[in-house]
Write a protein that holds these residues in place. Structure first.
Motif, PDB file in Angstrom:
ATOM      1  N   ALA A 281       0.827  -1.204   0.000  1.00  0.00           N
ATOM      2  CA  ALA A 281       0.000   0.000   0.000  1.00  0.00           C
ATOM      3  C   ALA A 281       0.861   1.254   0.000  1.00  0.00           C
ATOM      4  O   ALA A 281       0.533   2.244  -0.679  1.00  0.00           O
ATOM      5  N   ASP A 282       1.956   1.240   0.731  1.00  0.00           N
ATOM      6  CA  ASP A 282       2.851   2.403   0.747  1.00  0.00           C
ATOM      7  C   ASP A 282       3.458   2.643  -0.629  1.00  0.00           C
ATOM      8  O   ASP A 282       3.565   3.788  -1.089  1.00  0.00           O
ATOM      9  N   ASP A 283       3.851   1.565  -1.306  1.00  0.00           N
ATOM     10  CA  ASP A 283       4.367   1.705  -2.671  1.00  0.00           C
ATOM     11  C   ASP A 283       3.306   2.278  -3.608  1.00  0.00           C
ATOM     12  O   ASP A 283       3.603   3.132  -4.455  1.00  0.00           O
ATOM     13  N   CYS A 284       2.084   1.785  -3.476  1.00  0.00           N
ATOM     14  CA  CYS A 284       1.007   2.281  -4.349  1.00  0.00           C
ATOM     15  C   CYS A 284       0.769   3.773  -4.135  1.00  0.00           C
ATOM     16  O   CYS A 284       0.587   4.531  -5.095  1.00  0.00           O
ATOM     17  N   VAL A 285       0.763   4.204  -2.889  1.00  0.00           N
ATOM     18  CA  VAL A 285       0.538   5.623  -2.592  1.00  0.00           C
ATOM     19  C   VAL A 285       1.680   6.469  -3.134  1.00  0.00           C
ATOM     20  O   VAL A 285       1.459   7.531  -3.744  1.00  0.00           O
ATOM     21  N   ARG A 286       2.904   6.018  -2.946  1.00  0.00           N
ATOM     22  CA  ARG A 286       4.047   6.796  -3.421  1.00  0.00           C
ATOM     23  C   ARG A 286       4.064   6.887  -4.948  1.00  0.00           C
ATOM     24  O   ARG A 286       4.300   7.961  -5.519  1.00  0.00           O
ATOM     25  N   THR A 287       3.818   5.779  -5.623  1.00  0.00           N
ATOM     26  CA  THR A 287       3.796   5.796  -7.082  1.00  0.00           C
ATOM     27  C   THR A 287       2.659   6.669  -7.601  1.00  0.00           C
ATOM     28  O   THR A 287       2.834   7.442  -8.554  1.00  0.00           O
ATOM     29  N   SER A 288       1.493   6.563  -6.986  1.00  0.00           N
ATOM     30  CA  SER A 288       0.354   7.371  -7.416  1.00  0.00           C
ATOM     31  C   SER A 288       0.647   8.857  -7.231  1.00  0.00           C
ATOM     32  O   SER A 288       0.295   9.685  -8.077  1.00  0.00           O
TER      33      SER A 288
ATOM     34  N   ARG B 191      -8.071   0.078  -2.843  1.00  0.00           N
ATOM     35  CA  ARG B 191      -9.332   0.119  -3.577  1.00  0.00           C
ATOM     36  C   ARG B 191      -9.654   1.534  -4.038  1.00  0.00           C
ATOM     37  O   ARG B 191     -10.151   1.734  -5.154  1.00  0.00           O
ATOM     38  N   ARG B 192      -9.377   2.513  -3.198  1.00  0.00           N
ATOM     39  CA  ARG B 192      -9.636   3.906  -3.574  1.00  0.00           C
ATOM     40  C   ARG B 192      -8.817   4.305  -4.801  1.00  0.00           C
ATOM     41  O   ARG B 192      -9.315   5.004  -5.688  1.00  0.00           O
TER      42      ARG B 192
ATOM     43  N   ALA C 168      -8.484   3.845 -14.149  1.00  0.00           N
ATOM     44  CA  ALA C 168      -8.949   3.879 -15.537  1.00  0.00           C
ATOM     45  C   ALA C 168      -9.281   5.302 -15.966  1.00  0.00           C
ATOM     46  O   ALA C 168      -8.971   5.719 -17.098  1.00  0.00           O
ATOM     47  N   ALA C 169      -9.894   6.081 -15.072  1.00  0.00           N
ATOM     48  CA  ALA C 169     -10.230   7.461 -15.411  1.00  0.00           C
ATOM     49  C   ALA C 169      -8.975   8.292 -15.627  1.00  0.00           C
ATOM     50  O   ALA C 169      -8.940   9.164 -16.506  1.00  0.00           O
ATOM     51  N   LEU C 170      -7.940   8.032 -14.846  1.00  0.00           N
ATOM     52  CA  LEU C 170      -6.688   8.768 -15.043  1.00  0.00           C
ATOM     53  C   LEU C 170      -6.078   8.444 -16.402  1.00  0.00           C
ATOM     54  O   LEU C 170      -5.573   9.334 -17.103  1.00  0.00           O
ATOM     55  N   ASP C 171      -6.110   7.170 -16.788  1.00  0.00           N
ATOM     56  CA  ASP C 171      -5.587   6.793 -18.108  1.00  0.00           C
ATOM     57  C   ASP C 171      -6.383   7.450 -19.228  1.00  0.00           C
ATOM     58  O   ASP C 171      -5.814   7.872 -20.242  1.00  0.00           O
TER      59      ASP C 171
ATOM     60  N   PRO D 250      -3.210  -2.192  -5.733  1.00  0.00           N
ATOM     61  CA  PRO D 250      -2.593  -3.477  -6.107  1.00  0.00           C
ATOM     62  C   PRO D 250      -3.189  -4.092  -7.365  1.00  0.00           C
ATOM     63  O   PRO D 250      -2.502  -4.805  -8.085  1.00  0.00           O
ATOM     64  N   ARG D 251      -4.461  -3.838  -7.648  1.00  0.00           N
ATOM     65  CA  ARG D 251      -5.105  -4.468  -8.801  1.00  0.00           C
ATOM     66  C   ARG D 251      -4.731  -3.801 -10.119  1.00  0.00           C
ATOM     67  O   ARG D 251      -4.734  -4.458 -11.166  1.00  0.00           O
ATOM     68  N   THR D 252      -4.390  -2.523 -10.120  1.00  0.00           N
ATOM     69  CA  THR D 252      -4.178  -1.781 -11.370  1.00  0.00           C
ATOM     70  C   THR D 252      -2.782  -1.211 -11.529  1.00  0.00           C
ATOM     71  O   THR D 252      -2.460  -0.714 -12.600  1.00  0.00           O
ATOM     72  N   ARG D 253      -1.953  -1.261 -10.512  1.00  0.00           N
ATOM     73  CA  ARG D 253      -0.661  -0.580 -10.588  1.00  0.00           C
ATOM     74  C   ARG D 253       0.262  -1.177 -11.653  1.00  0.00           C
ATOM     75  O   ARG D 253       1.138  -0.498 -12.172  1.00  0.00           O
ATOM     76  N   SER D 254       0.074  -2.448 -12.009  1.00  0.00           N
ATOM     77  CA  SER D 254       0.944  -3.108 -12.983  1.00  0.00           C
ATOM     78  C   SER D 254       0.274  -3.251 -14.342  1.00  0.00           C
ATOM     79  O   SER D 254       0.639  -4.133 -15.127  1.00  0.00           O
ATOM     80  N   ARG D 255      -0.674  -2.392 -14.652  1.00  0.00           N
ATOM     81  CA  ARG D 255      -1.438  -2.557 -15.897  1.00  0.00           C
ATOM     82  C   ARG D 255      -0.623  -2.228 -17.144  1.00  0.00           C
ATOM     83  O   ARG D 255      -0.995  -2.648 -18.239  1.00  0.00           O
TER      84      ARG D 255
END
Length: 533
Positions: free
Chosen positions: A129-136, A203-204, A210-213, A525-530
């Motif tokens: 989760a920390d990685d996801c927040v930092r990357t986002s 989840r948030r 998808a909207a960001l893409d 986690p579900r979309t970070r590696s898309r």
């Protein structure tokens, strides 16, 4: 009121046991009936009329009394099968009875996930989760550069919510590590609560990926229009973007920031050299190598942004997006490394200017404490201040470290006041938190959950005005992160000219292969590696 353990047992389980028992009994009765039937009919009169006496009758086989073994084989097999099923059901019922958790019914079963597994899952969830927040946060900074604050507000709002959930998860984890709360049941449930908070944070972010893409023109299903956006004004000025056009515009933003950082990196190298001439090695120890690492990130970014440009020119939008995201990650980390050198220079200068007033204030407080027996005086304060005065007169010194010793000798934990010592304590704490944050961010591919949890604690303490505790927690975070990186090993080998190992250590890529490396993106986690190859 605590519910009875018996009430927690599923009612369907009792019904299933009764059904299986009924089936077993019926099977046994059917098999027994089949066995008895031939015996009951063995002595019955033959209903077929007897044939007349004569040669034919004399040639007939003699009549057999009783039943043959062949007649009994099938009933015997059926009965044996029924008895076997009944025995198997009895054994299963016995095992279930022994493993029940009701009082007096035998030992409790082993849980499917024990405390050690729950802790391991919680640590992994915190790190992810920390990685996801930092990357986002990093990708959103590029999106804001292009579209502005207003049009990116939904993504910023999702990121802030995820940050709040993650902060709550880290706070819960630290309480769990400290043994709070003391009630055993609540303590055992804490890792599950941490995992749940991390899942909600992811989840948030997943919900907005998808909207960001679409806003950036990366979506595979075509460009976003004003109708898709519901009229919120997100997207390009003309109301639509193509995939290639989206990548092209994003490349311009990344390349503009890249050029700015290239100039700043050279200046940061000169700044660091000047700091080393003015201060002892301890003052600049934590930024040692920052300039070189920033250069490595920029070299990596050069290759990836050029590859993105080539892929966009050939119409391979998927590959262009993948290379662009890797380049953006490298540019963002180069900016953090360069900013670390610049920030250290500013804080050292501020600390040096604050030192005389802080020293005078600490000596005044010590003198007042000596005159007033009711005031608390920090033990050893006089010796510490004497050592500080001698160090200031002796030549080069570390202003931040000297301020730290002065504020600790004065007992300054809270930095909410307006006095010079409170200001000094806050400056020291902010410097420590910034150093830990920069190190964790640019080495997050190797840093584990304990260091991240200490860093989150330091941020909480700093926000609460507890400067001394924030400084201590940040120092622990920096030390734990350094151990993780040393255990991971060096990422700058001679056989890695593309800088892939350094990018993996930095969290810019999620795989060791330069060709198959997946750059993480805004999302959970579900979309970070898309953006995979």
């Amino acid at each position: 009121m605590t519910s009875s353990p018996i009430r927690g047992r599923p009612r369907r389980a009792t019904a299933h046991i009764r059904v299986r028992l009924t089936h077993a009994v019926l099977g046994v009765l059917a098999g027994a009936g089949w066995l008895v039937l031939p015996v009951m009919t063995a002595e019955a009169r033959d209903p077929v009329p007897a044939a007349p006496f004569g040669p034919t009758a004399s040639a007939a086989a003699p009549r057999q009394d009783g039943t043959s073994a062949t007649d009994l084989a099938l009933p015997l097999a059926a009965g044996a099968a029924a008895l076997a099923l009944a025995g198997y059901g009895c054994v299963r019922r016995t095992r279930r009875t022994r493993s029940r958790t009701t009082p007096g019914s035998g030992p409790a079963p082993r849980p499917a996930t024990g405390p050690a597994d729950a802790e391991r899952q919680a640590r992994a969830a915190l790190r992810l989760a920390d990685d996801c927040v930092r990357t986002s946060r990093e990708e959103l900074s590029f999106v804001r550069d292009r579209f502005g604050e207003l049009r990116t507000e939904p993504f910023g709002r999702a990121l802030r919510t995820a940050e709040t959930e993650l902060a709550a998860a880290f706070a819960l984890w630290r309480r769990y590590e400290d043994g709070v709360p003391g009630e055993a049941g609540a303590l055992l449930r804490a890792p599950a609560g941490v995992t749940g908070r991390c899942a909600e944070a992811g989840r948030r972010l997943d919900a907005q990926a998808a909207a960001l893409d679409r806003l950036r023109g990366f979506a595979a299903d075509g460009p976003e229009t004003d109708g898709d956006r519901g009229g919120d004004g997100a997207g390009d000025e003309d109301g639509s973007v193509s995939a290639e056009g989206g990548v092209g515009a994003a490349l311009e933003v990344a390349e503009r920031r890249f050029r700015d950082l290239t100039a700043r990196a050279g200046t940061a190298r000169s700044t660091l050299a000047a700091l080393r001439r003015s201060y002892p090695p301890s003052a600049t120890a934590y930024v040692t190598g920052y300039a070189e690492q920033a250069t490595d990130r920029l070299v990596f970014a050069t290759a990836r942004l050029n590859a993105a440009r080539r892929a966009a020119d050939t119409g391979d939008s998927r590959e262009a997006v993948r290379q662009l995201r890797a380049g953006e990650g490298a540019v963002a980390q180069a900016g953090m490394l360069v900013g670390g050198v610049e920030g250290l220079a500013a804080r050292l200068a501020e600390a040096a200017g604050l030192l005389p007033a802080a020293l005078a204030g600490a000596e005044a407080e010590r003198a007042a404490a000596e005159r007033d027996p009711g005031r608390h005086a920090s033990p050893g304060a006089e010796r510490t201040l004497a050592a500080v005065r001698a160090e200031l007169d002796g030549g080069a010194y570390d202003p931040l470290d000297v301020l730290r010793r002065i504020t600790r000798a004065s007992g300054r934990d809270a930095g909410t006041g307006a006095g010079v010592l409170d200001t000094a304590a806050l400056l020291v704490a902010r410097a420590s938190v910034a150093a830990a944050e920069e190190f964790v961010a640019v080495h997050r591919g190797a840093v584990g959950a304990p260091a991240r949890a200490r860093l989150a604690q330091a941020v909480r303490e700093l926000d609460a005005g507890h400067a001394g505790r924030a400084d201590t927690a940040a120092g622990e975070a920096r030390e734990l992160a350094g151990r993780d990186v040393r255990a991971h090993g060096t990422a700058y080998a001679d056989g890695d000219p593309a800088g892939t190992a350094g990018a993996v250590l930095a969290g810019i890529l999620l795989a060791e292969s330069a060709d198959d490396g997946v750059p993480p993106a805004y999302g959970g986690p579900r979309t970070r590696s898309r953006h995979h190859p």
